[in-house]
Design an enzyme around this catalytic site. Structure first.
Site, PDB file in Angstrom:
ATOM      1  N   SER A  82     -15.357 -21.907 -36.958  1.00  0.00           N
ATOM      2  CA  SER A  82     -14.670 -20.741 -36.414  1.00  0.00           C
ATOM      3  C   SER A  82     -14.370 -20.899 -34.930  1.00  0.00           C
ATOM      4  O   SER A  82     -15.075 -21.617 -34.207  1.00  0.00           O
ATOM      5  CB  SER A  82     -15.585 -19.534 -36.622  1.00  0.00           C
ATOM      6  N   TYR A  92     -23.178 -15.144 -34.915  1.00  0.00           N
ATOM      7  CA  TYR A  92     -22.325 -15.753 -35.945  1.00  0.00           C
ATOM      8  C   TYR A  92     -21.742 -17.087 -35.443  1.00  0.00           C
ATOM      9  O   TYR A  92     -21.809 -18.108 -36.124  1.00  0.00           O
ATOM     10  CB  TYR A  92     -21.203 -14.762 -36.306  1.00  0.00           C
ATOM     11  N   LYS A 115     -22.288 -21.184 -36.745  1.00  0.00           N
ATOM     12  CA  LYS A 115     -21.210 -22.130 -37.078  1.00  0.00           C
ATOM     13  C   LYS A 115     -21.353 -23.409 -36.256  1.00  0.00           C
ATOM     14  O   LYS A 115     -21.193 -24.521 -36.768  1.00  0.00           O
ATOM     15  CB  LYS A 115     -19.844 -21.483 -36.831  1.00  0.00           C
TER      16      LYS A 115
HETATM   17  N1  LIG Z   1     -11.394 -14.876 -42.151  1.00  0.00           N
HETATM   18  C1  LIG Z   1     -11.314 -15.477 -40.957  1.00  0.00           C
HETATM   19  O1  LIG Z   1     -10.459 -15.146 -40.125  1.00  0.00           O
HETATM   20  C2  LIG Z   1     -12.272 -16.600 -40.614  1.00  0.00           C
HETATM   21  C3  LIG Z   1     -12.171 -17.189 -39.330  1.00  0.00           C
HETATM   22  C4  LIG Z   1     -13.041 -18.234 -39.020  1.00  0.00           C
HETATM   23  C5  LIG Z   1     -13.952 -18.682 -39.951  1.00  0.00           C
HETATM   24  N2  LIG Z   1     -14.038 -18.085 -41.171  1.00  0.00           N
HETATM   25  C6  LIG Z   1     -15.028 -18.611 -42.128  1.00  0.00           C
HETATM   26  O2  LIG Z   1     -14.361 -18.951 -43.327  1.00  0.00           O
HETATM   27  C7  LIG Z   1     -15.208 -18.751 -44.451  1.00  0.00           C
HETATM   28  C8  LIG Z   1     -14.495 -17.899 -45.486  1.00  0.00           C
HETATM   29  O3  LIG Z   1     -14.120 -16.680 -44.890  1.00  0.00           O
HETATM   30  P1  LIG Z   1     -13.347 -15.550 -45.703  1.00  0.00           P
HETATM   31  O4  LIG Z   1     -12.544 -14.784 -44.709  1.00  0.00           O
HETATM   32  O5  LIG Z   1     -12.680 -16.115 -46.887  1.00  0.00           O
HETATM   33  O6  LIG Z   1     -14.579 -14.632 -46.129  1.00  0.00           O
HETATM   34  P2  LIG Z   1     -15.006 -14.076 -47.570  1.00  0.00           P
HETATM   35  O7  LIG Z   1     -16.141 -13.147 -47.326  1.00  0.00           O
HETATM   36  O8  LIG Z   1     -13.815 -13.542 -48.282  1.00  0.00           O
HETATM   37  O9  LIG Z   1     -15.503 -15.397 -48.308  1.00  0.00           O
HETATM   38  C9  LIG Z   1     -16.824 -15.851 -48.343  1.00  0.00           C
HETATM   39  C10 LIG Z   1     -17.149 -16.186 -49.783  1.00  0.00           C
HETATM   40  O10 LIG Z   1     -18.467 -16.755 -49.857  1.00  0.00           O
HETATM   41  C11 LIG Z   1     -19.225 -16.102 -50.869  1.00  0.00           C
HETATM   42  N3  LIG Z   1     -20.634 -16.199 -50.430  1.00  0.00           N
HETATM   43  C12 LIG Z   1     -21.193 -15.717 -49.290  1.00  0.00           C
HETATM   44  N4  LIG Z   1     -22.500 -16.045 -49.242  1.00  0.00           N
HETATM   45  C13 LIG Z   1     -22.768 -16.762 -50.372  1.00  0.00           C
HETATM   46  C14 LIG Z   1     -23.933 -17.373 -50.894  1.00  0.00           C
HETATM   47  N5  LIG Z   1     -25.108 -17.288 -50.251  1.00  0.00           N
HETATM   48  N6  LIG Z   1     -23.849 -18.043 -52.074  1.00  0.00           N
HETATM   49  C15 LIG Z   1     -22.659 -18.115 -52.741  1.00  0.00           C
HETATM   50  N7  LIG Z   1     -21.528 -17.544 -52.299  1.00  0.00           N
HETATM   51  C16 LIG Z   1     -21.580 -16.880 -51.132  1.00  0.00           C
HETATM   52  C17 LIG Z   1     -18.671 -14.683 -50.916  1.00  0.00           C
HETATM   53  O11 LIG Z   1     -18.899 -14.030 -52.152  1.00  0.00           O
HETATM   54  C18 LIG Z   1     -17.182 -14.948 -50.674  1.00  0.00           C
HETATM   55  O12 LIG Z   1     -16.517 -15.222 -51.896  1.00  0.00           O
HETATM   56  C19 LIG Z   1     -16.502 -18.143 -43.905  1.00  0.00           C
HETATM   57  O13 LIG Z   1     -17.422 -19.177 -43.736  1.00  0.00           O
HETATM   58  C20 LIG Z   1     -16.082 -17.600 -42.548  1.00  0.00           C
HETATM   59  O14 LIG Z   1     -17.161 -17.568 -41.648  1.00  0.00           O
HETATM   60  C21 LIG Z   1     -13.222 -17.056 -41.521  1.00  0.00           C
END
Ligand SMILES: NC(=O)c1ccc[n+]([C@@H]2O[C@H](COP(=O)([O-])OP(=O)(O)OC[C@H]3O[C@@H](n4cnc5c(N)ncnc54)[C@H](O)[C@@H]3O)[C@@H](O)[C@H]2O)c1
Length: 325
Positions: free
Chosen positions: A115, A139, A143
């Site tokens: 991130s 957070y 990362k």
């Molecule tokens: N959305 C953004 O703008 C953004 C920006 C930077 C980084 N990220 C990173 O990208 C990744 C995905 O983000 P997203 O926006 O799709 O979020 P999201 O919450 O939609 O996706 C996360 C997924 O992981 C699953 N999950 C969480 N903990 C789990 C566990 N212990 N075991 C199994 N499954 C688990 C959840 O059910 C979900 O399907 C994350 O790691 C987030 O930190 C997202």
């Protein structure tokens, strides 16, 4: 390749899973559905409902996998400051437990969802990979810690990895294959969409006196389809013998809060009611990333990340969910 996508039912993960299936990979989605949706998983992927902290199920699932794409995490920076233990458990302990299983199963490649939060306050813009990394929330620290573990696991275990630092992921699949909306979204674009379609009466714009073109904050919005493409390229790069790396995935420019609101009004044909209020503590004025290293290394160039494309594909997802009356 046989690829396990941990967190593959989530917002970004489901787009990545569809892209991997389309590219002909064998995909296993592993997700506890804490925030993800079963319906977002591609039909051609195998789905395993489970938690990445479960050592037996992880090993059973990872058997025969060449690579993992690791997206499973909790992602609310504000919440990580109030409940750090939950973030330690999910973003550090559960992740390490899954990597432990991956190593036992002989997984060779890892693509990790990192991130912009690893950087903290920007000292210059655009943020490039050399910018100091000093997270201002827990957070971001989780990362950065996993990025560092992965660098060691390359040296000590020979696991090759790509840490992809997303900026603000936004938009939906232009072909409409993924329309699952995030639950309780807090990000600007879903909030603007909810106001446009009447789910919310109005919204607040925090700060209109920043030193920017229209006084509102600037952020780098990157379309999920472009992010999904970067995952494919990263896997391809590692499979061809590329070294472990970390890159920023951004567009190289920022869009203001008012840019987003105006694009939403134009595309939806509806008024977005907002109230200008004071600045919110901790909000940086402007943040955007250079995508230059990703371009050099992976040939990655964002194609869907204009604010119009982001807002239009999101609006279409809201329509597909019957929210636009
Ligand atoms: N959305 C953004 O703008 C953004 C920006 C930077 C980084 N990220 C990173 O990208 C990744 C995905 O983000 P997203 O926006 O799709 O979020 P999201 O919450 O939609 O996706 C996360 C997924 O992981 C699953 N999950 C969480 N903990 C789990 C566990 N212990 N075991 C199994 N499954 C688990 C959840 O059910 C979900 O399907 C994350 O790691 C987030 O930190 C997202």
């Amino acid at each position: 390749m046989r690829i396990c996508v941990a967190g593959g039912a989530g917002y970004i993960g489901s787009h990545v899973s569809h892209a991997l299936v389309n590219a002909g990979h064998e995909v296993v989605v592993f997700d506890n559905l804490s925030t993800g949706l079963r319906t977002s998983v591609p039909e051609k992927a195998t789905f395993v409902h489970g938690d990445v902290s479960d050592p037996l199920l992880s090993r059973k699932t990872l058997k025969g996998c060449d690579a993992i794409v690791y997206l499973a995490a909790s992602k609310d920076a504000g919440a990580s400051m109030l409940d750090p233990i939950r973030y330690t458990r999910n973003n550090l302990q559960a992740t390490m437990s899954f990597f432990d299983a991956a190593n036992d199963c002989g997984v060779k490649y890892v693509v990790f969802s990192s991130s912009a939060a690893v950087f903290g306050e920007s000292q210059y813009l655009p943020l490039d990979e050399d910018h100091p990394k000093d997270p201002t929330n827990y957070y971001g620290y989780t990362k950065l810690e996993i990025e560092r573990v992965l660098a060691w696991y390359d040296k000590l275990l020979g696991i090759k990895s790509a840490s992809l630092r997303y900026f603000n992921a936004a938009g939906y699949d232009p072909d409409g294959k993924v329309t699952g909306l995030e639950r309780n979204p807090a990000n600007l674009i879903p909030v603007v969409m909810e106001v446009a379609c009447g789910v919310r009466k109005g919204m607040q714009v925090f700060g209109t006196d920043w030193n920017t073109k229209d006084g509102t904050c600037l952020r780098d919005y990157i379309h999920v389809t472009d992010l999904a493409d970067a995952h494919l390229r990263a896997l391809d790069h590692l499979e061809k013998g590329g070294a472990t790396f970390a890159v920023n995935l951004g567009t190289g420019s920022g869009q203001s809060v008012l840019d987003v609101i105006h694009a939403a009004e134009k595309i939806s044909g509806r008024k977005v009611n907002y109230q200008a209020v004071g600045r919110r503590a901790g909000d940086p004025e402007a943040l955007w990333a250079s995508g230059e290293k990703a371009k050099q290394l992976l040939g990655w160039v964002p194609k869907h990340s204009s604010i119009e494309s982001i807002v239009e594909t999101t609006w279409n997802a809201y329509k597909a969910n019957g929210l636009v009356k």
